[in-house]
Enzyme design. Structure first.
Site, PDB file in Angstrom:
ATOM      1  N   LYS A  75       0.845  -1.210   0.000  1.00  0.00           N
ATOM      2  CA  LYS A  75       0.000   0.000   0.000  1.00  0.00           C
ATOM      3  C   LYS A  75       0.875   1.253   0.000  1.00  0.00           C
ATOM      4  CE  LYS A  75      -1.491   1.518   4.054  1.00  0.00           C
ATOM      5  NZ  LYS A  75      -1.068   2.879   4.423  1.00  0.00           N
ATOM      6  N   ASN A  76       1.939   1.259   0.826  1.00  0.00           N
ATOM      7  CA  ASN A  76       2.754   2.466   0.978  1.00  0.00           C
ATOM      8  C   ASN A  76       3.737   2.690  -0.167  1.00  0.00           C
ATOM      9  OD1 ASN A  76       1.337   2.984   3.242  1.00  0.00           O
ATOM     10  ND2 ASN A  76       2.926   2.343   4.672  1.00  0.00           N
ATOM     11  N   CYS A 173      -4.544  12.696  13.669  1.00  0.00           N
ATOM     12  CA  CYS A 173      -4.582  11.265  13.317  1.00  0.00           C
ATOM     13  C   CYS A 173      -4.493  10.474  14.622  1.00  0.00           C
ATOM     14  CB  CYS A 173      -3.385  10.952  12.422  1.00  0.00           C
ATOM     15  SG  CYS A 173      -3.071   9.201  12.215  1.00  0.00           S
ATOM     16  N   ARG A 178       1.222  14.314  13.368  1.00  0.00           N
ATOM     17  CA  ARG A 178       1.645  14.089  11.972  1.00  0.00           C
ATOM     18  C   ARG A 178       1.518  15.332  11.091  1.00  0.00           C
ATOM     19  NH1 ARG A 178      -0.570   8.436   9.830  1.00  0.00           N
ATOM     20  NH2 ARG A 178       1.206   8.642   8.455  1.00  0.00           N
ATOM     21  N   PRO A 179       2.241  16.417  11.426  1.00  0.00           N
ATOM     22  CA  PRO A 179       2.190  17.618  10.591  1.00  0.00           C
ATOM     23  C   PRO A 179       2.869  17.346   9.239  1.00  0.00           C
ATOM     24  CG  PRO A 179       3.976  17.763  12.196  1.00  0.00           C
ATOM     25  CD  PRO A 179       3.226  16.499  12.510  1.00  0.00           C
ATOM     26  N   ILE A 180       2.694  18.236   8.255  1.00  0.00           N
ATOM     27  CA  ILE A 180       3.415  18.108   6.977  1.00  0.00           C
ATOM     28  C   ILE A 180       4.283  19.342   6.745  1.00  0.00           C
ATOM     29  CG2 ILE A 180       1.800  16.478   5.909  1.00  0.00           C
ATOM     30  CD1 ILE A 180       0.647  18.877   4.345  1.00  0.00           C
ATOM     31  N   ASP A 181       4.758  19.934   7.844  1.00  0.00           N
ATOM     32  CA  ASP A 181       5.584  21.159   7.743  1.00  0.00           C
ATOM     33  C   ASP A 181       6.858  20.913   6.935  1.00  0.00           C
ATOM     34  OD1 ASP A 181       7.632  20.870  10.653  1.00  0.00           O
ATOM     35  OD2 ASP A 181       6.192  19.395   9.890  1.00  0.00           O
ATOM     36  N   LEU A 182       7.424  19.701   7.004  1.00  0.00           N
ATOM     37  CA  LEU A 182       8.672  19.434   6.279  1.00  0.00           C
ATOM     38  C   LEU A 182       8.427  19.333   4.772  1.00  0.00           C
ATOM     39  CD1 LEU A 182      10.214  16.858   8.782  1.00  0.00           C
ATOM     40  CD2 LEU A 182      10.634  19.331   8.639  1.00  0.00           C
ATOM     41  N   ASP A 361       5.407   0.406  11.961  1.00  0.00           N
ATOM     42  CA  ASP A 361       4.191  -0.253  11.466  1.00  0.00           C
ATOM     43  C   ASP A 361       4.118  -1.725  11.863  1.00  0.00           C
ATOM     44  OD1 ASP A 361       4.042   1.601   8.292  1.00  0.00           O
ATOM     45  OD2 ASP A 361       3.624   2.168  10.368  1.00  0.00           O
ATOM     46  N   ILE A 383       8.717   6.849  16.769  1.00  0.00           N
ATOM     47  CA  ILE A 383       8.296   7.597  15.576  1.00  0.00           C
ATOM     48  C   ILE A 383       7.012   8.399  15.823  1.00  0.00           C
ATOM     49  CG2 ILE A 383       7.716   7.414  13.115  1.00  0.00           C
ATOM     50  CD1 ILE A 383      10.577   6.549  13.726  1.00  0.00           C
ATOM     51  N   ARG A 453      -8.303  -0.806   5.218  1.00  0.00           N
ATOM     52  CA  ARG A 453      -7.543   0.274   4.580  1.00  0.00           C
ATOM     53  C   ARG A 453      -6.225  -0.226   4.008  1.00  0.00           C
ATOM     54  NH1 ARG A 453      -6.622   5.599   7.699  1.00  0.00           N
ATOM     55  NH2 ARG A 453      -5.580   5.863   5.681  1.00  0.00           N
TER      56      ARG A 453
HETATM   57  C1  EPZ Z   1       4.704   6.827   6.334  1.00  0.00           C
HETATM   58  O1  EPZ Z   1       3.916   7.866   6.920  1.00  0.00           O
HETATM   59  C2  EPZ Z   1       3.775   5.615   6.230  1.00  0.00           C
HETATM   60  N1  EPZ Z   1       2.630   5.966   5.406  1.00  0.00           N
HETATM   61  C3  EPZ Z   1       3.296   5.225   7.635  1.00  0.00           C
HETATM   62  O2  EPZ Z   1       2.529   4.022   7.523  1.00  0.00           O
HETATM   63  C4  EPZ Z   1       4.502   4.907   8.496  1.00  0.00           C
HETATM   64  O3  EPZ Z   1       4.071   4.660   9.807  1.00  0.00           O
HETATM   65  C5  EPZ Z   1       5.456   6.120   8.510  1.00  0.00           C
HETATM   66  O4  EPZ Z   1       5.826   6.496   7.166  1.00  0.00           O
HETATM   67  C6  EPZ Z   1       6.745   5.825   9.266  1.00  0.00           C
HETATM   68  O5  EPZ Z   1       7.385   4.715   8.752  1.00  0.00           O
HETATM   69  C7  EPZ Z   1       2.787   5.946   4.050  1.00  0.00           C
HETATM   70  O6  EPZ Z   1       3.843   5.676   3.497  1.00  0.00           O
HETATM   71  C8  EPZ Z   1       1.576   6.282   3.242  1.00  0.00           C
HETATM   72  P1  EPZ Z   1       6.710  10.230   8.352  1.00  0.00           P
HETATM   73  P2  EPZ Z   1       4.451   9.379   6.929  1.00  0.00           P
HETATM   74  O7  EPZ Z   1       6.523  11.506   7.623  1.00  0.00           O
HETATM   75  O8  EPZ Z   1       5.302   9.594   5.747  1.00  0.00           O
HETATM   76  C9  EPZ Z   1       7.035  13.607  11.686  1.00  0.00           C
HETATM   77  C10 EPZ Z   1       0.694   2.579   7.867  1.00  0.00           C
HETATM   78  O9  EPZ Z   1       0.363   1.995   8.908  1.00  0.00           O
HETATM   79  N2  EPZ Z   1       6.848  14.584  10.587  1.00  0.00           N
HETATM   80  O10 EPZ Z   1       7.888   9.404   8.004  1.00  0.00           O
HETATM   81  O11 EPZ Z   1       3.291  10.249   7.153  1.00  0.00           O
HETATM   82  C11 EPZ Z   1       5.797  12.740  11.924  1.00  0.00           C
HETATM   83  O12 EPZ Z   1       4.862  13.375  12.739  1.00  0.00           O
HETATM   84  C12 EPZ Z   1       1.150   4.049   7.935  1.00  0.00           C
HETATM   85  O13 EPZ Z   1       0.713   2.061   6.753  1.00  0.00           O
HETATM   86  C13 EPZ Z   1       6.892  15.931  10.875  1.00  0.00           C
HETATM   87  O14 EPZ Z   1       7.078  16.332  12.028  1.00  0.00           O
HETATM   88  O15 EPZ Z   1       5.379   9.364   8.225  1.00  0.00           O
HETATM   89  C14 EPZ Z   1       6.399  11.492  12.560  1.00  0.00           C
HETATM   90  O16 EPZ Z   1       6.569  11.695  13.915  1.00  0.00           O
HETATM   91  C15 EPZ Z   1       0.885   4.667   9.257  1.00  0.00           C
HETATM   92  N3  EPZ Z   1       6.709  16.807   9.847  1.00  0.00           N
HETATM   93  C16 EPZ Z   1       7.754  11.382  11.856  1.00  0.00           C
HETATM   94  O17 EPZ Z   1       8.049  12.668  11.309  1.00  0.00           O
HETATM   95  C17 EPZ Z   1       6.502  16.385   8.553  1.00  0.00           C
HETATM   96  O18 EPZ Z   1       6.344  17.227   7.655  1.00  0.00           O
HETATM   97  C18 EPZ Z   1       7.802  10.350  10.729  1.00  0.00           C
HETATM   98  O19 EPZ Z   1       6.680  10.548   9.918  1.00  0.00           O
HETATM   99  C19 EPZ Z   1       6.469  15.007   8.288  1.00  0.00           C
HETATM  100  C20 EPZ Z   1       6.643  14.121   9.320  1.00  0.00           C
END
Ligand code: EPZ
Length: 487
Positions: A75-76, A173, A178-182, A361, A383, A453
């Site tokens: 899925k990912n 969530c 889980r912000p997207i600031d980065l 995960d 994480i 999902r």
């Molecule tokens: C991906 O989510 C996966 N989803 C998640 O799988 C997985 O848990 C996660 O990576 C970690 O491995 C998909 O690939 C669709 P991150 P993602 O950005 O990319 C922080 C599942 O069960 N962060 O690597 O959203 C964030 O809050 C799902 O299939 C910021 O602060 O995760 C977290 O603490 C759940 N700012 C950390 O970084 C940002 O802009 C890692 O998150 C982005 C992230």
């Protein structure tokens, strides 16, 4: 007879029948679910069946898993690959796309922008063809984004391809802020003008340009989003502190087939030399390492001889290390893992990390295993800040778990007994399915739409290797019944 008393009659009538499992009660089979017959008497309810939002699983524990279970596509990896089709006018053909709810959401999202998306299933050809020639509406609406955060993966590709994007912020969530600031910070480094209004990100750029990006934190979809944007930017982009997940490498290999110049994917430094135009491609998505890990843990607990096929063991190193420490007997070859029975599980601590560390995960599923291991296991979640929702549900089944912030201490081995439990998120649901497979009695798992999902027909796959698991559809929300024999 008033509906509620009728349902009570059915339910009490149903409960004992269910213990005899399939065929002992005149249930209606529709698609993959089984339904109470008399509730199918009006069309609306039939229409809402597809949503199966009220489905439950009834799982009788105690059966070893024996035989071969097949893993679907990841899925990912599929979600960013589908978003990548935005970068070109030409068709993109993707194979091995899993038949899960998030893929349908992604399809609706792309179609709402004007894309043509065909999900072809049947037999084992999970092919999807996507064509984003006419992207009339570069917008990701809140209604879709709120159901799937990964929808934000369209942000970078939309700006790069159309010069503008309007994407809803995902909101909170279950597992963390889980912000997207980065993502936003990186896109601004490539020249995008970004504002935030009414819960939406408004972005625009004449043409993105190359740049130097160092992620403050390792982010999987952040790395993927920026890699896609930089593929059409003017000049070279160097990204540091990138995610090294196999899904990131799989996306880079698709983009390179589309004509991009990406090197270093799978390492923490990725270089992208932007091009003016990208073309179509034909690509097979990698297997789902988390689905594979889920089945491997289920087999390690249920005492059976199971082969998990169509997976990529090279993506499962961290899990294998832990299973070895726990004393699980397993072997693997290029595309399958075999777990053999006859081991006593020993406790082994885990600490979730970015790839190639122990995946977050897999944390919930591993916690279920820890409840059956001799000794105390410390589970540290590094994480996400709120990813222990499954712990209290496991405690309801008799587990001994104490949560202290981002650490949980699991004392094992404690026999589990069936209970009514609720799914809260995708991987927590998988953990409860695994626990129910070893619990004494019949567990009723509520809100299994969470598991739909990201797991393709998990109940059918598990039933084929000996599990007693049934999907029960309920159209009207009601208090979940207590399973047979549990007050
Ligand atoms: C991906 O989510 C996966 N989803 C998640 O799988 C997985 O848990 C996660 O990576 C970690 O491995 C998909 O690939 C669709 P991150 P993602 O950005 O990319 C922080 C599942 O069960 N962060 O690597 O959203 C964030 O809050 C799902 O299939 C910021 O602060 O995760 C977290 O603490 C759940 N700012 C950390 O970084 C940002 O802009 C890692 O998150 C982005 C992230």
């Amino acid at each position: 007879m008033k509906t509620s008393s009728k349902r009570r009659a059915i339910r009490s009538a149903a409960a004992p029948a269910v213990t005899q499992f399939p065929g002992s009660f005149p249930l209606i089979k529709r698609g993959h679910a089984t339904y109470w017959p008399d509730l199918l008497d009006d069309h609306d309810s039939i229409a809402s069946l597809d949503e199966n939002l009220m489905d439950k699983f009834i799982i009788r524990g105690g059966n070893p898993l024996v035989g071969t279970i097949r893993v679907s596509g990841a899925k990912n990896a599929a979600l960013p690959a589908m978003a990548a089709s935005i970068l070109t006018e030409e068709p993109v053909i993707l194979e091995n796309i899993p038949d899960v709810r998030d893929i349908r959401t992604e399809r609706s999202l792309l179609q709402s922008m004007g894309a043509e998306v065909e999900l072809a299933y049947g037999g084992d050809v999970h092919r999807t063809s996507l064509c984003c020639r006419n992207l009339s509406n570069p917008e990701a609406a809140y209604d879709l984004v709120k159901t799937m955060r990964a929808s934000t993966l369209v942000l970078g590709p939309l700006i790069a391809r159309t010069g503008r994007a309007r994407v809803s912020l995902p909101g909170g969530c279950a597992i963390g802020a889980r912000p997207i600031d980065l993502h936003i910070k990186g896109l601004e480094r490539l020249g995008a003008k970004i504002t935030q209004e009414h819960g939406y990100i408004e972005a625009s750029a004449e043409r993105l340009h190359g740049g130097q990006i160092t992620f403050d934190k390792i982010t999987v979809t952040g790395t993927e989003d920026l890699m896609m944007a930089a593929a059409l930017a003017d000049g070279e982009t160097v990204m540091e502190n990138c995610a090294r997940e196999p899904e990131v490498s799989d996306l880079a290999s698709l983009l390179n087939k589309m004509g991009a110049h990406i090197t270093g994917a799978g390492t923490s430094t990725i270089k992208i030399r932007g091009v003016k135009k990208l073309g179509g491609a034909h690509h097979r998505i990698i297997p789902d390492r988390i689905e594979a890990g889920t089945f491997i843990i289920a087999a390690s607990l249920t005492g059976g001889d199971l082969t998990v096929a169509d997976c990529d063991p090279s993506h499962l190193g961290a899990l294998f290390n832990k299973l070895q420490e726990c004393g699980v007997a397993f072997s693997f070859n290029a595309d399958s893992v075999s777990i053999t029975n006859g081991h006593t599980l020993k406790a082994a601590d885990i600490s979730t990390e970015e790839y190639p560390g122990f995946p977050t995960d897999m944390q919930a599923q591993y916690m279920a295993l820890a409840t059956q291991a001799e000794g105390s296991t410390v589970v540290t979640e590094n994480i996400f800040e709120n990813r222990f929702m499954h712990a209290q549900e496991l405690v309801r089944m008799g587990a001994n778990i104490r949560v202290e912030g981002r650490r949980a201490v699991v004392r094992g081995r404690t026999p589990l007994s069936a209970a009514a439990v609720q799914c809260s998120d995708l991987r927590a649901s998988a953990s409860l399915v695994i626990a129910a497979l070893v619990a004494e009695g019949e567990t009723v798992l509520d809100r299994v739409y969470h598991i739909d999902r990201g797991y393709e027909r998990i109940e059918e796959k598990l039933r084929a290797v000996g599990a007693q698991i049934e999907r029960i559809g309920e159209l009207f929300p009601k208090k979940s019944p207590s399973p047979v024999g549990v007050a």
